[in-house]
Scaffold this motif. Structure first.
Motif, short mmCIF file in Angstrom:
data_model
loop_
_atom_site.label_atom_id
_atom_site.label_comp_id
_atom_site.label_asym_id
_atom_site.label_seq_id
_atom_site.Cartn_x
_atom_site.Cartn_y
_atom_site.Cartn_z
N THR A 289 5.29 12.65 -11.14
CA THR A 289 5.75 11.33 -10.72
C THR A 289 6.65 11.42 -9.50
O THR A 289 6.49 10.67 -8.52
N ALA A 290 7.58 12.35 -9.54
CA ALA A 290 8.52 12.50 -8.43
C ALA A 290 7.81 13.00 -7.17
O ALA A 290 8.08 12.52 -6.05
N ARG A 291 6.89 13.95 -7.31
CA ARG A 291 6.24 14.51 -6.11
C ARG A 291 5.27 13.51 -5.48
O ARG A 291 5.15 13.46 -4.26
N ARG A 292 4.58 12.71 -6.29
CA ARG A 292 3.69 11.70 -5.71
C ARG A 292 4.48 10.75 -4.81
O ARG A 292 4.02 10.37 -3.73
N GLN A 293 5.64 10.35 -5.24
CA GLN A 293 6.47 9.46 -4.45
C GLN A 293 6.87 10.13 -3.13
O GLN A 293 6.79 9.51 -2.06
N LEU A 294 7.26 11.39 -3.20
CA LEU A 294 7.64 12.12 -2.00
C LEU A 294 6.46 12.31 -1.05
O LEU A 294 6.60 12.18 0.18
N ILE B 255 -3.58 16.58 -7.68
CA ILE B 255 -3.29 17.01 -6.31
C ILE B 255 -1.78 17.11 -6.06
O ILE B 255 -1.35 17.84 -5.17
N ALA B 256 -1.00 16.40 -6.87
CA ALA B 256 0.46 16.53 -6.74
C ALA B 256 0.95 17.87 -7.28
O ALA B 256 2.14 18.19 -7.15
N ASN B 257 0.06 18.65 -7.87
CA ASN B 257 0.42 20.00 -8.34
C ASN B 257 -0.06 21.08 -7.38
O ASN B 257 0.05 22.26 -7.66
N TYR B 258 -0.62 20.66 -6.23
CA TYR B 258 -1.17 21.61 -5.26
C TYR B 258 -0.21 21.83 -4.10
O TYR B 258 0.46 20.89 -3.63
N ALA B 259 -0.20 23.06 -3.60
CA ALA B 259 0.52 23.37 -2.36
C ALA B 259 -0.11 24.60 -1.73
O ALA B 259 -0.52 25.53 -2.44
N TYR B 260 -0.20 24.60 -0.41
CA TYR B 260 -0.71 25.79 0.28
C TYR B 260 0.36 26.89 0.27
O TYR B 260 1.54 26.63 0.57
N THR B 261 -0.05 28.09 -0.08
CA THR B 261 0.89 29.21 -0.10
C THR B 261 0.16 30.51 0.26
O THR B 261 -1.07 30.56 0.27
N GLN B 262 0.93 31.53 0.53
CA GLN B 262 0.34 32.85 0.82
C GLN B 262 -0.24 33.44 -0.45
O GLN B 262 0.29 33.27 -1.56
N GLU B 263 -1.33 34.18 -0.29
CA GLU B 263 -2.02 34.77 -1.44
C GLU B 263 -1.08 35.68 -2.24
O GLU B 263 -1.07 35.63 -3.48
N GLU B 264 -0.26 36.48 -1.55
CA GLU B 264 0.59 37.43 -2.27
C GLU B 264 1.66 36.71 -3.09
O GLU B 264 2.04 37.18 -4.17
N ILE B 265 2.14 35.58 -2.59
CA ILE B 265 3.12 34.80 -3.35
C ILE B 265 2.45 34.19 -4.58
O ILE B 265 2.99 34.23 -5.69
N PHE C 55 0.84 -1.20 0.00
CA PHE C 55 0.00 0.00 0.00
C PHE C 55 0.87 1.25 0.00
O PHE C 55 0.66 2.17 -0.80
N TRP C 56 1.85 1.28 0.89
CA TRP C 56 2.68 2.49 1.01
C TRP C 56 3.54 2.70 -0.23
O TRP C 56 3.71 3.83 -0.69
N ASP C 57 4.08 1.61 -0.78
CA ASP C 57 5.03 1.74 -1.89
C ASP C 57 4.36 1.92 -3.25
O ASP C 57 4.92 2.58 -4.13
N PHE C 58 3.18 1.34 -3.40
CA PHE C 58 2.53 1.39 -4.72
C PHE C 58 1.09 1.92 -4.67
O PHE C 58 0.72 2.80 -5.43
N GLY C 59 0.29 1.36 -3.75
CA GLY C 59 -1.13 1.72 -3.70
C GLY C 59 -1.36 3.19 -3.45
O GLY C 59 -2.15 3.85 -4.15
N LEU C 60 -0.69 3.76 -2.44
CA LEU C 60 -0.89 5.16 -2.10
C LEU C 60 -0.39 6.07 -3.22
O LEU C 60 -1.03 7.08 -3.54
N VAL C 61 0.73 5.69 -3.83
CA VAL C 61 1.26 6.49 -4.95
C VAL C 61 0.23 6.55 -6.07
O VAL C 61 -0.01 7.61 -6.67
N GLN C 62 -0.42 5.43 -6.34
CA GLN C 62 -1.46 5.41 -7.38
C GLN C 62 -2.67 6.24 -6.97
O GLN C 62 -3.27 6.93 -7.80
N GLN C 63 -3.04 6.18 -5.69
CA GLN C 63 -4.19 6.96 -5.21
C GLN C 63 -3.93 8.45 -5.33
O GLN C 63 -4.87 9.25 -5.48
N LEU C 64 -2.67 8.84 -5.24
CA LEU C 64 -2.32 10.26 -5.36
C LEU C 64 -2.40 10.75 -6.80
O LEU C 64 -2.29 11.95 -7.06
#
Length: 598
Positions: free
Chosen positions: A581-586, A509-519, A436-445
């Motif tokens: 691909t890289a961020r999903r793994q991270l 969702i791997a393209n999302y990140a919380y940031t400040q509005e001004e940034i 699950f951790w190595d493959f399943g969750l990466v696919q769910q992301l």
């Protein structure tokens, strides 16, 4: 050959209203409070006056119950379709107050003009106009006789045609003698069948739930505190969303305000937290499952009816005991200490806002676990860890996203039969395996949209670690979530749209990140290679443009905290797939470390 499971009978309207008044027919909670406006009440009376059909009522008769002395009491009928019509009639004909959408008791008065044979909602102008009878209730209900009403009207309108007035008033009083059809469903039908009947007949009406039947059953009880218990459930859930409702209860329902139930929920008047705003369905499921060790609400209806599952009979002693256990479960649910401690546990898992929780079933069952462990005397620190892990495991695996009632029932029976920590360990071994951790969750992301529970588990992991927002030196993800910070596209949406990528890709969702509005605003539609070039310049003494990070070590630490691969420094839209691909793994690795630390 299938036997007919219902009977159709015609009743005088006054007979139906008498049954309601005497509690032989219980008005359920399905469409409470009264949602019709006054003009609909007026139109219903006009239809009856004109002799038009107004549809059938549908009632489900509860089974007969064996009393403690050996005698048998006939079961009440619960109205499952036609509540609004019956409530409208009790308001217009009997003069009974109704509870409006603001939970205030109001009186609906309907006026009648005998000369025009027309109904209207009473208003100040009509009240002053002698041509109108400003309230038809006393006349239709029989409190004022026809002769007296005719005389009073003629005294006020001496030029009116007395025969025309008499005929109109006679037709008005005859409304109570009009017939209405009542379909009585057999007592041996189960809830699922009754629900299906309701849906098929009333496809455009209010959707019926099992919790509605439970609330109806509770409200119909007059022996074991059911009516006050129903109010407790209803009022608590309403006040959890609108704390100011406290003063309305004190004003509009002073009798309930004197009960211990009200005293035990009074703490809500000062609460504004939105993490857990339970509906009555949530409250009932938690209280029932925690107390009875089973989760199917049809079983609760049966138990409140006195069902003996072994003999198939209905016994008063079982009904009494079931009401007592349910009341105990409800009081445990609304207990201030229980509720607040549970909320703190969920928040320490990083889920600090109701918008982060997309699976209410996971929250409900976690509260069941908390209440049962606390009742069992488990040490507080152990409770906190076990509840956090069960909750996050449930979210990660979608444990309660499908047929949650079935899973609730399966889980509570396991828990009731064993030691909880061991059961959780077995579930983790089966559901959160290395695969699950190595493959399943990466696919769910590999999914899009902020409604994804996996995105919010990742955000919770950041909050628990007190991580900073994307490219922020000082502002944390916790602060951004709490104060509606921006969910930023690391590869800007406009950049990817112009490159021809569809929404399902740029909203990964791997393209999302919380940031400040001004940034977020300053980045605009720039490629990462462009705005990270500015960031590196900023870290080498250049002008501040994006946030306040001025050190490369801090920048790398910020990328690590947000699971952004450092290869992003040189990426434009052509490297988007490689980035995902890289961020999903991270992200998957980060979520695993977070869970193991709970």
């Amino acid at each position: 050959m299938q036997t007919q499971k219902y009977a159709v009978n015609q009743y005088l309207i006054e007979s139906v209203l008498a049954k309601v008044r005497e509690n032989e027919i219980a008005i359920p909670e399905i469409q409470r409070p009264f949602v019709w406006d006054s003009s609909q009440v007026r139109d219903l009376l006009d239809s009856l006056y004109q002799g038009y059909p107004v549809g059938y009522l549908i009632a489900w008769r509860n089974p007969d119950v064996q009393l403690k002395d050996g005698t048998v009491a006939a079961g009440k009928m619960i109205l499952i379709d036609g509540q609004q019509r019956v409530t409208a009639l009790t308001a217009a004909i009997i003069g009974q107050q109704v509870i409006n959408k603001d939970y205030r008791k109001v009186r609906i008065s309907i006026a009648f003009n005998p000369l025009e044979e027309r109904f209207e909602v009473t208003n100040p102008a009509i009240t002053k106009d002698a041509a109108w009878i400003s309230d038809v209730a006393p006349l239709v209900s029989g409190q004022v006789g026809l002769i007296k009403a005719h005389r009073q009207y003629m005294d006020a309108n001496p030029s009116a045609d007395p025969e025309r007035v008499e005929a109109a008033l006679a037709n008005l009083t005859a409304i109570a003698k009009k017939q209405i059809g009542l379909i009585e469903l057999s007592h041996d039908l189960d809830i699922e069948t009754v629900t299906e009947i309701f849906i098929r007949i009333n496809s455009k009406g209010t959707v019926l739930s099992q919790a509605d039947f439970v609330m109806s059953k509770i409200a119909a009880d007059q022996k074991y505190g059911g009516q006050q218990l129903r109010k407790c459930i209803d009022y608590f859930c309403h006040m959890a969303i609108a704390p100011e409702f406290y003063s309305q209860i004190k004003e509009a329902d002073s009798d309930f305000a004197e009960t211990p139930f009200f005293q035990k929920m009074a703490w809500l008047r000062n609460e504004n937290d939105n993490l857990y705003d339970p509906s009555y369905n949530d409250l009932l499921r938690v209280a029932f499952t925690k107390e009875f060790g089973r989760a199917k609400l049809p079983d609760l209806v049966s138990l409140l009816s006195g069902r003996n599952f072994e003999t198939k009979d209905y016994e008063e002693a079982i009904a009494e005991a079931s009401f007592g256990k349910l009341t105990s479960g409800v009081l445990d649910f609304i207990n201030e200490s229980n509720f607040k401690r549970f909320i703190i546990i969920i928040k320490t898992a990083g889920f600090i806002d109701g918008g982060m929780i997309r699976t209410q079933g996971a929250l409900n069952f976690a509260y069941i676990v908390f209440l049962r462990l606390r009742a069992a005397g488990v040490e507080d620190g152990k409770i906190e860890s076990l509840v956090r892990r069960w909750f996050v495991m449930s979210v990660l695996t979608g444990r309660y996203s499908g047929s949650s009632e079935t899973q609730f029932d399966k889980d509570i029976r396991q828990i009731a039969a064993g030691e909880f920590a061991e059961i959780l360990a077995r579930v983790e071994q089966a559901e959160l395996s290395p695969a699950f951790w190595d493959f399943g969750l990466v696919q769910q992301l590999e999914t899009s949209g902020t409604s994804s529970p996996y995105f919010w588990v990742f955000v919770a992991a950041q909050i628990r670690a007190n991580d900073k927002g994307f490219l922020s030196r000082d502002v944390t993800v916790r602060e951004l979530v709490s104060h509606l910070g921006d969910i930023h596209h690391i590869f800007p949406r406009d950049l990817l749209k112009k490159a021809g990528l569809p929404r399902s890709q740029y909203n990964q969702i791997a393209n999302y990140a919380y940031t400040q509005e001004e940034i977020n605003i300053k980045i605009g539609n720039k490629a990462p290679s462009t705005y990270f070039d500015h960031m590196q310049s900023q870290c080498n003494g250049g002008a501040l443009k994006y946030g306040a990070i001025v050190d490369m070590d801090n920048l790398r630490a910020n990328l690590a905290a947000n699971c952004v691969p450092e290869a992003i420094f040189g990426m434009d839209e052509r490297g988007f797939d490689e980035f995902l691909t890289a961020r999903r793994q991270l992200m998957a690795e980060r979520i695993r470390a977070y869970y193991e630390g709970l």
